[in-house]
Scaffold this active site. Structure first.
Site, PDB file in Angstrom:
ATOM      1  N   HIS A 258     -18.184   8.938 -31.463  1.00  7.63           N
ATOM      2  CA  HIS A 258     -19.562   9.422 -32.074  1.00  7.63           C
ATOM      3  C   HIS A 258     -19.784   8.885 -33.488  1.00  7.63           C
ATOM      4  O   HIS A 258     -20.552   9.254 -34.205  1.00  7.63           O
ATOM      5  CB  HIS A 258     -19.591  11.046 -32.268  1.00  7.63           C
ATOM      6  CG  HIS A 258     -19.570  11.705 -30.766  1.00  7.63           C
ATOM      7  ND1 HIS A 258     -18.866  12.888 -30.658  1.00  7.63           N
ATOM      8  CD2 HIS A 258     -19.786  11.387 -29.681  1.00  7.63           C
ATOM      9  CE1 HIS A 258     -18.690  13.094 -29.425  1.00  7.63           C
ATOM     10  NE2 HIS A 258     -19.449  12.176 -28.807  1.00  7.63           N
TER      11      HIS A 258
ATOM     12  N   CYS B  26     -36.139  -1.839 -49.199  1.00  3.41           N
ATOM     13  CA  CYS B  26     -37.365  -1.991 -48.515  1.00  3.41           C
ATOM     14  C   CYS B  26     -38.076  -0.469 -48.536  1.00  3.41           C
ATOM     15  O   CYS B  26     -39.119  -0.326 -48.161  1.00  3.41           O
ATOM     16  CB  CYS B  26     -37.416  -2.306 -47.155  1.00  3.41           C
ATOM     17  SG  CYS B  26     -36.244  -1.480 -45.997  1.00  3.41           S
TER      18      CYS B  26
ATOM     19  N   CYS C 156     -34.713  -2.618 -42.258  1.00  2.00           N
ATOM     20  CA  CYS C 156     -34.126  -4.027 -42.571  1.00  2.00           C
ATOM     21  C   CYS C 156     -32.650  -4.133 -42.267  1.00  2.00           C
ATOM     22  O   CYS C 156     -31.835  -5.075 -42.300  1.00  2.00           O
ATOM     23  CB  CYS C 156     -34.411  -4.108 -44.097  1.00  2.00           C
ATOM     24  SG  CYS C 156     -33.121  -3.477 -45.388  1.00  2.00           S
TER      25      CYS C 156
ATOM     26  N   SER D 263     -12.386  20.825 -27.657  1.00  3.04           N
ATOM     27  CA  SER D 263     -12.641  21.777 -26.566  1.00  3.04           C
ATOM     28  C   SER D 263     -13.043  21.243 -25.194  1.00  3.04           C
ATOM     29  O   SER D 263     -13.109  22.236 -24.332  1.00  3.04           O
ATOM     30  CB  SER D 263     -13.934  22.743 -27.337  1.00  3.04           C
ATOM     31  OG  SER D 263     -15.075  21.934 -27.447  1.00  3.04           O
TER      32      SER D 263
HETATM   33  P1  CNA Z   1     -15.109  21.550 -31.134  1.00  2.00           P
HETATM   34  O1  CNA Z   1     -15.805  21.932 -29.829  1.00  2.00           O
HETATM   35  O2  CNA Z   1     -15.365  22.205 -32.395  1.00  2.00           O
HETATM   36  O3  CNA Z   1     -13.510  21.954 -30.554  1.00  2.00           O
HETATM   37  C1  CNA Z   1     -12.481  21.826 -31.645  1.00  2.00           C
HETATM   38  C2  CNA Z   1     -11.315  22.462 -30.700  1.00  2.00           C
HETATM   39  O4  CNA Z   1     -10.076  22.051 -31.359  1.00  2.00           O
HETATM   40  C3  CNA Z   1     -11.274  23.761 -30.382  1.00  2.00           C
HETATM   41  O5  CNA Z   1     -10.877  24.114 -28.929  1.00  2.00           O
HETATM   42  C4  CNA Z   1     -10.251  24.549 -31.165  1.00  2.00           C
HETATM   43  O6  CNA Z   1      -9.629  25.465 -30.466  1.00  2.00           O
HETATM   44  C5  CNA Z   1      -9.131  23.346 -31.477  1.00  2.00           C
HETATM   45  N1  CNA Z   1      -8.775  23.515 -32.921  1.00  2.00           N
HETATM   46  C6  CNA Z   1      -9.091  23.737 -34.082  1.00  2.00           C
HETATM   47  N2  CNA Z   1      -8.226  23.512 -35.055  1.00  2.00           N
HETATM   48  C7  CNA Z   1      -7.096  23.043 -34.302  1.00  2.00           C
HETATM   49  C8  CNA Z   1      -5.745  22.478 -34.804  1.00  2.00           C
HETATM   50  N3  CNA Z   1      -5.463  22.787 -36.229  1.00  2.00           N
HETATM   51  N4  CNA Z   1      -5.115  22.127 -34.027  1.00  2.00           N
HETATM   52  C9  CNA Z   1      -5.138  22.134 -32.480  1.00  2.00           C
HETATM   53  N5  CNA Z   1      -6.318  22.742 -32.192  1.00  2.00           N
HETATM   54  C10 CNA Z   1      -7.511  23.240 -32.952  1.00  2.00           C
HETATM   55  O7  CNA Z   1     -14.866  19.914 -31.128  1.00  2.00           O
HETATM   56  P2  CNA Z   1     -14.905  18.919 -30.191  1.00  2.00           P
HETATM   57  O8  CNA Z   1     -14.326  17.557 -30.935  1.00  2.00           O
HETATM   58  O9  CNA Z   1     -14.321  19.158 -29.078  1.00  2.00           O
HETATM   59  O10 CNA Z   1     -16.476  18.569 -30.108  1.00  2.00           O
HETATM   60  C11 CNA Z   1     -17.189  17.547 -29.907  1.00  2.00           C
HETATM   61  C12 CNA Z   1     -17.989  17.382 -31.566  1.00  2.00           C
HETATM   62  C13 CNA Z   1     -17.667  18.046 -32.669  1.00  2.00           C
HETATM   63  C14 CNA Z   1     -17.955  16.063 -31.921  1.00  2.00           C
HETATM   64  O11 CNA Z   1     -19.444  15.536 -31.427  1.00  2.00           O
HETATM   65  C15 CNA Z   1     -17.669  15.837 -33.096  1.00  2.00           C
HETATM   66  O12 CNA Z   1     -18.429  14.878 -33.638  1.00  2.00           O
HETATM   67  C16 CNA Z   1     -17.981  17.298 -33.801  1.00  2.00           C
HETATM   68  N6  CNA Z   1     -17.481  17.553 -35.054  1.00  2.00           N
HETATM   69  C17 CNA Z   1     -16.700  16.540 -35.706  1.00  2.00           C
HETATM   70  C18 CNA Z   1     -16.184  16.996 -36.719  1.00  2.00           C
HETATM   71  C19 CNA Z   1     -15.270  15.902 -37.591  1.00  2.00           C
HETATM   72  O13 CNA Z   1     -15.571  14.439 -37.549  1.00  2.00           O
HETATM   73  N7  CNA Z   1     -14.042  16.200 -38.349  1.00  2.00           N
HETATM   74  C20 CNA Z   1     -16.133  18.091 -37.626  1.00  2.00           C
HETATM   75  C21 CNA Z   1     -16.828  18.938 -36.827  1.00  2.00           C
HETATM   76  C22 CNA Z   1     -17.447  18.801 -35.599  1.00  2.00           C
END
Ligand code: CNA
Length: 239
Positions: free
Chosen positions: A121, A153, A132, A192
């Site tokens: 992503h 620009c 540009c 998730s």
């Molecule tokens: P999500 O849908 O928010 O899921 C996160 C998952 O991680 C959930 O199932 C939680 O239960 C689990 N979780 C949270 N903390 C922990 C931990 N400490 N240990 C283990 N499991 C944990 O996020 P996804 O990444 O599945 O969804 C995709 C999106 C969220 C993407 O497009 C990302 O770009 C986007 N996102 C990114 C960030 C970042 O760059 N740090 C932050 C927030 C959202």
């Protein structure tokens, strides 16, 4: 040590072809909120849900509101890698890990020392003028007032982040598919597994050591050979 963690340790010890696929949960222990857990962005109060605001159409139609939310809620310039990021970087250096495929846009895997990182992503650290093509770093975006504009620009700068409604980079997807389809061990952590097409990558894995590491249940628990419940930083620091 918990039995599931001990099983994961054994799997890691015995392999030199591990691939890691992660999401926002990998960075929550670095104090970057995810989208779906209790403290995540979905449980906070905004005029629109995050997936609407960080969509391509919203960015095009209401660029000022997009940037207001984006700067306020998506940028964490002071975040530091946690034990999960560092452990993955260590495994790569030891020749055990072939690559990290991430849905995160925070750059923390590279900050921890990982080199083979495939950002599905994109990254908030890269930003380009829509006219540009000039590159701008995160600091420039943070310091800009309102909508960030090119200093040469004058046109709008867009983060190199894949917004909802936008397609993923074919080269990154191809590399991720190749790594996963050849992996001996696939560890999926902190996601998730509901955001497609990224979540569909799991279907390219052909082995029998699919490990899910997550705080909660995921959409694909039934596919896993081993499930380790808990915080990924705490779990990886025991391995
Ligand atoms: P999500 O849908 O928010 O899921 C996160 C998952 O991680 C959930 O199932 C939680 O239960 C689990 N979780 C949270 N903390 C922990 C931990 N400490 N240990 C283990 N499991 C944990 O996020 P996804 O990444 O599945 O969804 C995709 C999106 C969220 C993407 O497009 C990302 O770009 C986007 N996102 C990114 C960030 C970042 O760059 N740090 C932050 C927030 C959202």
């Amino acid at each position: 040590m918990d039995e599931a963690v001990a099983k994961l340790k054994k799997i890691v010890d015995e392999s030199d072809n591990i691939v890691f696929f992660g999401g926002a949960g990998v960075s929550t222990e670095s104090n970057i909120p995810d989208f779906r857990s209790v403290d995540g962005l979905y449980n906070q109060k905004y005029k629109y849900p995050p997936e609407r605001i960080i969509s391509h159409s919203f960015y095009m139609d209401r660029t000022d509101e997009f940037y207001e939310f984006y700067k306020d809620r998506m940028l964490f310039p002071d975040a530091e890698p946690n034990a999960a990021h560092y452990k993955l970087a260590q495994w790569e250096k030891e020749g055990k890990l072939r690559g990290v495929i991430t849905q995160n846009i925070d750059g923390l895997h590279q900050k921890a020392g990982s080199e083979k990182v495939f950002e599905l992503h994109g990254s908030v650290l890269r930003n380009y003028c829509t006219h540009c093509g000039k590159f701008f770093d995160l600091d420039y975006i943070i310091k800009s007032d309102g909508i960030p504009k090119c200093d040469e620009c004058g046109n709008i700068i867009k983060p190199d982040v894949v917004l909802y409604e936008e397609g993923l980079d074919n080269e990154v997807i191809g590399a991720a598919v190749s790594l996963i389809s050849k992996a001996d061990v696939l560890i999926i952590g902190g996601t998730s597994l509901v955001v497609y097409p990224a979540a569909g990558l799991i279907d390219y894995y052909r082995g029998n050591k699919l490990v899910l590491v997550n705080k909660d249940e995921t959409a694909r628990d039934s596919r896993a050979d081993l499930i380790v419940h808990g915080k990924i930083g705490e779990i990886f620091s025991q391995i």
